[in-house]
Design a protein around this motif. Structure first.
Motif, mmCIF file in Angstrom:
data_model
loop_
_atom_site.group_PDB
_atom_site.id
_atom_site.type_symbol
_atom_site.label_atom_id
_atom_site.label_comp_id
_atom_site.label_asym_id
_atom_site.label_seq_id
_atom_site.Cartn_x
_atom_site.Cartn_y
_atom_site.Cartn_z
ATOM 1 N N LYS A 1 -76.688 70.167 9.136
ATOM 2 C CA LYS A 1 -76.872 68.639 8.251
ATOM 3 C C LYS A 1 -76.172 68.940 7.283
ATOM 4 C CE LYS A 1 -80.182 64.829 8.001
ATOM 5 N NZ LYS A 1 -80.663 64.620 9.407
ATOM 6 N N VAL A 2 -75.663 66.805 7.435
ATOM 7 C CA VAL A 2 -74.336 66.281 6.116
ATOM 8 C C VAL A 2 -76.045 65.312 5.589
ATOM 9 C CG1 VAL A 2 -72.558 65.964 5.851
ATOM 10 C CG2 VAL A 2 -72.321 67.351 7.277
ATOM 11 N N ILE A 3 -76.004 65.096 4.146
ATOM 12 C CA ILE A 3 -76.331 64.057 4.109
ATOM 13 C C ILE A 3 -75.341 63.358 3.431
ATOM 14 C CG2 ILE A 3 -77.795 63.083 3.117
ATOM 15 C CD1 ILE A 3 -79.781 65.802 3.466
ATOM 16 N N ARG A 4 -74.690 62.113 3.314
ATOM 17 C CA ARG A 4 -74.277 61.506 2.629
ATOM 18 C C ARG A 4 -75.224 60.464 2.215
ATOM 19 N NH1 ARG A 4 -69.886 62.685 6.576
ATOM 20 N NH2 ARG A 4 -68.694 64.233 5.569
ATOM 21 N N TYR A 5 -75.908 60.630 0.689
ATOM 22 C CA TYR A 5 -76.579 59.607 0.184
ATOM 23 C C TYR A 5 -75.344 58.530 -0.635
ATOM 24 C CZ TYR A 5 -79.744 62.784 -1.151
ATOM 25 O OH TYR A 5 -80.704 63.813 -0.742
ATOM 26 N N ARG A 6 -76.265 57.253 0.045
ATOM 27 C CA ARG A 6 -75.929 55.678 -1.124
ATOM 28 C C ARG A 6 -75.454 56.037 -2.442
ATOM 29 N NH1 ARG A 6 -77.275 50.708 0.091
ATOM 30 N NH2 ARG A 6 -75.667 50.036 1.254
ATOM 31 N N SER A 7 -74.886 54.993 -2.969
ATOM 32 C CA SER A 7 -74.041 55.441 -4.529
ATOM 33 C C SER A 7 -75.447 54.126 -5.059
ATOM 34 C CB SER A 7 -72.927 55.217 -4.755
ATOM 35 O OG SER A 7 -72.603 53.988 -4.798
ATOM 36 N N LEU A 8 -75.701 54.765 -6.431
ATOM 37 C CA LEU A 8 -76.033 53.737 -7.187
ATOM 38 C C LEU A 8 -75.817 51.858 -7.209
ATOM 39 C CD1 LEU A 8 -78.670 55.134 -8.513
ATOM 40 C CD2 LEU A 8 -78.177 54.263 -10.647
ATOM 41 N N GLU A 9 -74.049 51.957 -7.323
ATOM 42 C CA GLU A 9 -73.559 50.845 -7.038
ATOM 43 C C GLU A 9 -73.556 50.196 -5.561
ATOM 44 O OE1 GLU A 9 -69.037 52.051 -7.241
ATOM 45 O OE2 GLU A 9 -68.889 49.650 -7.727
ATOM 46 N N GLU A 10 -73.445 50.594 -4.711
ATOM 47 C CA GLU A 10 -74.097 50.423 -3.621
ATOM 48 C C GLU A 10 -75.396 49.591 -3.525
ATOM 49 O OE1 GLU A 10 -71.998 52.695 0.486
ATOM 50 O OE2 GLU A 10 -72.698 54.228 -1.200
ATOM 51 N N GLU A 11 -76.668 50.496 -3.433
ATOM 52 C CA GLU A 11 -78.002 50.132 -3.613
ATOM 53 C C GLU A 11 -78.059 48.487 -4.576
ATOM 54 O OE1 GLU A 11 -80.358 52.566 -5.667
ATOM 55 O OE2 GLU A 11 -82.384 50.603 -5.339
ATOM 56 N N TYR A 12 -77.286 48.736 -5.213
ATOM 57 C CA TYR A 12 -76.876 46.809 -6.477
ATOM 58 C C TYR A 12 -76.340 45.719 -5.512
ATOM 59 C CZ TYR A 12 -79.527 49.601 -9.389
ATOM 60 O OH TYR A 12 -80.939 50.119 -10.786
ATOM 61 N N HIS A 13 -75.426 46.604 -5.005
ATOM 62 C CA HIS A 13 -74.300 45.070 -4.492
ATOM 63 C C HIS A 13 -74.531 45.345 -3.257
ATOM 64 C CE1 HIS A 13 -72.470 47.162 -8.102
ATOM 65 N NE2 HIS A 13 -72.683 45.321 -8.265
ATOM 66 N N GLN A 14 -74.301 46.070 -2.319
ATOM 67 C CA GLN A 14 -75.018 45.591 -0.588
ATOM 68 C C GLN A 14 -76.621 46.455 -0.606
ATOM 69 O OE1 GLN A 14 -71.924 48.018 -0.555
ATOM 70 N NE2 GLN A 14 -70.526 46.946 1.054
ATOM 71 N N PRO A 15 -77.706 46.195 -1.036
ATOM 72 C CA PRO A 15 -78.967 46.913 -0.967
ATOM 73 C C PRO A 15 -79.612 46.397 0.732
ATOM 74 C CG PRO A 15 -79.604 44.441 -1.646
ATOM 75 C CD PRO A 15 -77.636 44.579 -1.160
ATOM 76 N N ASN A 16 -79.810 48.495 0.473
ATOM 77 C CA ASN A 16 -80.364 48.243 1.880
ATOM 78 C C ASN A 16 -81.860 47.858 2.300
ATOM 79 O OD1 ASN A 16 -79.060 49.356 4.831
ATOM 80 N ND2 ASN A 16 -78.754 51.591 3.971
ATOM 81 N N THR A 17 -82.249 47.056 1.827
ATOM 82 C CA THR A 17 -83.693 46.588 1.402
ATOM 83 C C THR A 17 -84.442 46.934 3.389
ATOM 84 O OG1 THR A 17 -83.601 44.296 2.087
ATOM 85 C CG2 THR A 17 -83.782 44.982 -0.619
ATOM 86 N N LYS A 18 -83.499 46.454 3.872
ATOM 87 C CA LYS A 18 -84.173 46.307 5.249
ATOM 88 C C LYS A 18 -85.030 47.125 5.801
ATOM 89 C CE LYS A 18 -82.641 42.174 7.552
ATOM 90 N NZ LYS A 18 -81.956 41.705 6.397
ATOM 91 N N GLN A 19 -84.316 49.122 4.968
ATOM 92 C CA GLN A 19 -84.171 50.260 5.485
ATOM 93 C C GLN A 19 -86.146 50.612 5.015
ATOM 94 O OE1 GLN A 19 -83.081 53.387 6.175
ATOM 95 N NE2 GLN A 19 -82.375 51.898 7.315
#
Lengths: 654, 530
Positions: free
Chosen positions: B394-412
């Protein structure tokens, strides 16, 4: 202070007051208990009683943070109290180093609490507290953890499922002959070493064959003969015991069990027609061998790779461990018997010498039968029913328990949920919650009505009791206590006897079933005749109401059974519906076999298999394609280690 | 058995000595000795992390004592970092502790590479601005952007934890986390559909016509399945059953071969038909993994995981060695059988697994040499473990905080459960940006409700979500909490967060990705990758 505290702003001043007034009982001061006591004290609970019969062991310290090295062998309850008070001296904590099953902890005593919280590690005590809380009508918060998994729920009489509403797995048993003559797996050898040989050498003469050994149906002549021969064998070993602690004792025991007995078994040709016969071992031959036996690698190179604990010993090492541990245990037993001639040494997974002995003898037996040998680390898990335990899981579960406690004290039972800690590759959640389940109409524990009854058991007779019941039109009764029949219409031998002469004394639960199958449990309270104002009995609670409740419950049961028959009918047409043992159609998300769990010498084991953990991999649709091995997980959910201690005889760790 | 093994016995059964070793090499930084921060450290010190460091400029207040078990009355007015260090340190003498009564910003001003020494950075009671800064630093291995040393770059796990009243939240960010030991329920890989020659020979060695009922009743179910599968293939152009009807037919064939209801081995075979008819293939997740660019572009700094995954790819692609399948796991389940036939079967699978490991090892060695790395720098033990669990990597690539703030994945985020809490916590950060304090922290908390709800509206609008997604009652609730922490929630969230940090530090089990939210009032919780 002008401003409210954080606790007051968060849960409200009235609840903070109610919490401070509440009296709570904590049963168990182990892994969950330490976390729980800390959380209670820090959440404003002021009246806490904590009970635990256990003492502190080194292996507790990786999570039971109220204990430190200097506390080893001391009472868990007392030390937990002292450590918690050091941080918050304002709380009033009573600690008891006692067994919750003791008689003084009566239904009345339980009634003195607003809330009971279980932080237990075994089925027996869980069942007992469950029953006492039902009888006392006190809400109970039940909890359990195993590794990364855990569970917490609330039990309230007539409102929720009780601990016994779902069947629990019973301890696994093995036929005598498999253990004594024809083992085929490592666990057979371990059970032999731990439950047979160990007990015979270091136990009392009285406590014979262990409960895990089930006598087979001895209609079979061969089996009967073999059982007789085995009895003679045990007798011969007992004779060798007389020479305990003298020169050559280890060799005599060894040659008896691994040579003479094996030799005899081997001569029974019928037994080995389809099995590989065992190979006898001789003590001196192994020890005098210059080279170690096959399968065994050079010990020094092995040591470099793995710890001695975690690799399989060579044969010679095993024999050395055997004689060393036997010698130490014999000496210990001899010293103990100087003060108490009845003394015995008990197997304890955390007692290094007893574990050494069981590992060595189990592996020697495995060697004799060509069965895979195990490392001491593995034997420890298999013999000791060890359940992995860590601080993190206990912290989460204890935190959930106090959230539930807030709700119960706030009279918001409807807001309480059952929560599970879950883990699985295809399951992103960590905590899953679901509404509390309703009582199972078939439950033979919580579907009873409980009434407290005061009488003088020294003078009151069974007939007096029957007369009393007749007065309430409870007729043609059958009376039982702990499964023994005291009286029924065809068995009136005891009618004129006093209650005390039948051990129907203070604290006993007397079950009364009438002709309509209504069941009332009378909790006996022994009092002096003088305190009863000339009456023979005094009943606390409303008998009519209890009877009415029983009538309703019987109706519910009939309804449930009718619904089931309907479901069974559907089942015939639909072969894919999975039915459980009791033929009850389960909810879709509960597909995975029996609820597990019984008691445990393991740690804070949970109460039942979570319906959710079991679907860690949701059942695959018939033609859903996956990799061959990963789809197996979808089916083999019964292997989930979500179990409860002792029933779990084997914890196989890879 | 040494004292340490005995002390850690119950956890070694969960993550073994390799996990314990990894845990003991962890150095964990806690920023601010809050109640939740100390609970997290408690749960990490007990199982024996290597080192911890507490950075906190504050002194112990009355509120600290009320919510933090590890700050007692005697601590009032003293340095929080020092007192927490002392009282937490008592939990385990094998763990080294450090403390600094300083603000993390001033530490970083003096030493921009300060974070590089830690494996995990846990931040509590910090503002969004600080979180973004720390997360960005951790993302590049703790090196200051201006004097970055690429050779020293490593992953630092960043964890941001909040507790507000009965709410709790945790966010994990790390560029990449690779796991070999994911602890699947079952690693057995029986190859009933494509038996290797030794396995076929084993199945054929049983006499299905034997007169001896005991012998018949002890034919291992694997041999039964192979036997009936073989017969099936002979009459079906070499194909295994694929439809439901065909699988049922195979079940019926096996059932017909039973002699008595006591032949449990036949029952075992029948109940394994469905899974045995799943063709052995490489799971899609693993296919994607071996095609990852990290496999393609190996260099001397590549993690062992990627060198091994590349070796796995080369092995699988070489059909003469692998038949295009993953290395065999070599484990078999328990079954009804005679001891000797069980042991034989076990050794057939084990031997094949060993051969597969040897082939993979050869590829690993040649990869190591082409990368200029020492032979044997990936141990045989590591290769074996990798092969055994190769279907479950298994490999997990987390989203960065920067990504969260600029391209939020709110549909998740599940709109019915925890989405409102996520919005409220984000809106509280905006509130802080505007007012320099959190909602409800002022004299009269009710005054903040409208302002916070306006912040909620702005956020929702920017995401194109209807304004009624968050009820005003919840806004009320969070204002009432006034950013206060209570012990029980700190303890519960602390348990969750430390558990995930253990999974990350031991590199075993799959940690959550990437945000955990909890509301104690409603017993609601969720994990989502925002």
């Amino acid at each position: 202070m002008a401003r409210e505290t954080h606790l007051e702003t968060t849960i409200g001043t009235s609840l903070v007051r109610a919490v401070a007034d509440a009296k709570v009982l904590m049963v168990g001061a182990g892994g969950i208990g330490c976390e729980l006591l800390k959380n209670l004290v820090m959440s404003g609970f002021k009246n806490i009683e904590v009970i635990d019969l256990d003492t502190i062991d080194l292996s507790n310290l990786n999570r039971q943070f109220l204990f430190q090295k200097q506390h080893i062998k001391k009472s868990k309850a007392h030390v937990a109290k002292e450590s918690a008070l050091a941080f918050n001296p304002n709380a009033n904590i009573i600690s008891r180093h006692q067994n919750i099953k003791e008689q003084e902890f009566s239904v009345d005593w339980f009634k003195g609490f607003d809330l009971v919280m279980n932080a237990l590690d075994n089925l027996d005590a869980r069942r007992h507290v469950n029953k006492m809380c039902l009888a006392a009508n006190v809400p109970l918060i039940e909890s359990g953890t195993a590794g990364y998994l855990g569970q917490v729920t609330v039990i309230q009489k007539d409102k929720t499922e009780c601990f016994d509403c779902q069947p629990k797995e019973t301890p696994k048993t093995f036929p005598v002959c498999t253990i004594r003559s024809t083992p085929s797996t490592p666990i057979h050898c371990i059970v032999w070493a731990k439950s047979y040989l160990f007990g015979l050498l270091f136990g009392n003469a009285e406590d014979d064959d262990d409960e895990v050994l089930v006598k087979e149906d001895s209609n079979d002549d061969d089996i009967a003969k073999e059982l007789a021969a085995l009895a003679a064998e045990s007798q011969a070993l007992k004779e060798i015991l007389a020479s305990m602690d003298t020169e050559g004792f280890a060799e005599r025991v060894f040659n008896k069990v691994f040579f003479t007995d094996i030799h005899r078994l081997r001569s029974m040709e019928d037994m080995w027609k389809t099995r590989k016969p065992p190979t006898p071992l001789k003590y001196d031959e192994i020890l005098h061998q210059t080279e170690d036996l096959p399968g065994a690698m050079d010990a020094t190179t092995l040591e470099a790779v793995t710890l001695k604990d975690q690799r399989v010993w060579t044969l010679r090492e095993t024999v050395q461990v055997f004689s060393e541990s036997l010698e130490k245990l014999s000496t210990r037993l001899k010293e103990m018997r100087e003060t108490d001639p009845e003394a015995s040494v008990q197997f304890d997974k955390d007692d290094a010498e007893t574990l050494d002995f069981v590992t060595a003898t189990a592996n020697l037996r495995a060697h004799v039968y060509g069965i895979e040998e195990k490392s001491r680390f593995q034997v420890k898990a298999m013999a000791g029913n060890i359940i992995p335990a860590i601080a993190t899981t206990n912290a989460i579960i204890a935190g959930m328990m106090v959230m539930l406690a807030f709700k119960i004290i706030n009279k918001r039972l409807a807001d309480c949920k059952t929560s599970y800690l879950v883990y699985g590759r295809h399951r992103p959640q960590l905590i899953v919650s679901e509404p509390l389940a309703k009582p199972n109409p078939k439950c033979y524990i919580c579907r009873n009505s409980y009434l407290a009854i005061k009488t003088d058991t020294k003078t009151t007779t069974v007939q007096d009791l029957i007369d009393l019941l007749e007065g309430y039109s409870i007729s043609d009764v059958e009376i039982q206590e702990s499964g023994r029949v005291i009286y029924d219409p065809d068995f009136d031998d005891n009618a004129s006897k006093t209650l005390v002469s039948l051990q129907l004394t203070d604290g006993k639960f007397v079950e009364v079933v009438d002709e309509d199958d209504r069941k009332i449990i009378l909790c006996l309270k022994d009092v002096d005749m003088d305190s009863l104002d000339g009456e023979r009995f005094q009943i606390e609670g409303d008998v009519e109401e209890a009877l009415e409740q029983q009538t309703q419950m019987k109706q519910q049961l009939r309804d449930a059974e009718a619904a089931e028959q309907q479901a069974a009918h559907v089942h015939e047409e639909d072969p894919d519906v999975i039915m459980t043992d009791d033929n009850r159609k389960r909810k879709h998300d509960e597909i995975s076999g029996p609820t597990s769990g019984t008691s445990g010498s393991g740690e804070e084991a949970p109460l039942k298999k979570s319906s959710l953990t079991s679907t860690a991999h949701p059942p695959l649709a018939e033609d859903e394609v996956g990799n061959g091995s990963s789809t197996e997980q979808a089916v083999d959910v019964d292997e989930v280690v979500m179990v409860d201690g002792e029933s779990f005889n084997v914890v196989v760790l890879d | 058995m040494d004292a340490k093994t005995q002390k850690y016995d119950r956890q070694l059964r969960l993550w073994g000595s390799s996990g314990q070793e990894a845990l003991e090499s962890a150095h964990i930084l806690l920023i601010n000795a809050s109640a939740v921060g100390c609970e997290i450290l408690k749960n990490l010190i007990l199982p024996g992390i290597g080192q911890f460091t507490i950075v906190d400029p504050g002194t112990v207040s009355q509120n600290d004592i009320g919510s933090n078990f590890f700050l007692d009355f005697d601590s009032l007015g003293k340095q929080r970092a020092e007192r927490a260090y002392e009282l937490l340190g008592e939990l385990n003498e094998d763990v080294k502790g450090n403390w600094a009564a300083k603000d993390i910003h001033s530490i970083l001003k003096e030493d921009p590479g300060y974070l590089a020494q830690f494996s995990t950075v846990i931040a509590t009671d910090i503002t969004r601005e600080t979180a973004e800064k720390l997360a960005a630093l951790c993302w590049v291995g703790g090196q200051d952007a201006n004097n970055r040393n690429p050779a020293g770059k490593k992953n630092i796990t960043f964890v941001w934890v909040k507790t507000v009243g009965l709410f709790g939240a945790a966010r994990i960010a790390v560029p990449e986390h690779t796991i070999v030991e994911t602890h699947p329920d079952n690693v057995a890989d029986l190859r009933i559909d494509t038996p290797f020659p030794e396995l076929s020979a084993f199945a054929q060695s049983f006499d299905f016509d034997t007169e001896d009922s005991l012998e018949f009743g002890h034919i291992p179910y694997v041999a039964i399945l192979l036997n009936y599968m073989d017969k099936w293939k002979q009459t079906h152009n070499g194909k295994i059953p694929s439809t439901y009807a065909e699988k049922n037919e195979l079940k019926a064939n096996i059932r017909a071969g039973m002699r008595s209801v006591d032949d449990e081995n036949f029952d075992e075979a029948i109940s394994s038909v469905l899974r045995s008819c799943q063709p052995t293939t490489i799971p899609s997740e693993i296919k994607a993994l071996v095609n990852d660019p990290k496999c393609e572009h190996l260099n001397a700094e590549s993690e062992n995981f990627w060198i091994l995954t590349r070796a796995l790819r080369d092995y699988v692609n070489d059909h003469t060695k692998s038949d295009g399948l993953l290395p065999l796991s070599g484990t078999i389940p328990d079954m009804k059988a005679q001891t000797d036939s069980y042991v034989t079967l076990q050794s057939i699978y084990k031997t094949k697994a060993k051969q597969d490991v040897q082939e993979v090892s050869k590829v690993v060695e040649s990869l190591l040499s082409s990368l200029g790395l020492a032979a044997g720098s990936i141990s045989q033990q590591e290769i074996e473990t990798f092969c055994k669990f190769s279907a479950f990597l298994k490999v997990i690539r987390y989203r960065s905080l920067e990504e969260e703030y600029h391209q939020p994945n709110t549909k998740q985020i599940d709109p019915d459960s925890v989405f409102p809490y996520y919005v409220l916590l984000r809106a509280s950060d905006s509130f802080y940006d505007d007012h320099g304090r959190y909602p409800g922290e002022g004299e009269n908390w009710e005054d903040d409700v409208d302002q916070l709800h306006a912040n909620v509206g702005t956020l929702l609008q920017s995401w194109g979500i209807a304004n009624d997604a968050v009820s005003k009652d919840l806004t009320h609730e969070i204002c009432r909490y006034g950013n206060g922490a209570i012990h029980n929630i700190a303890s519960l969230i602390g348990g969750v967060v430390s558990q995930e940090i253990i999974k990350l530090s031991t590199r075993q089990y799959i940690p959550m990705n990437n945000t955990f939210l909890f509301d104690g009032a409603r017993s609601v919780s969720a994990v989502f990758a925002v």
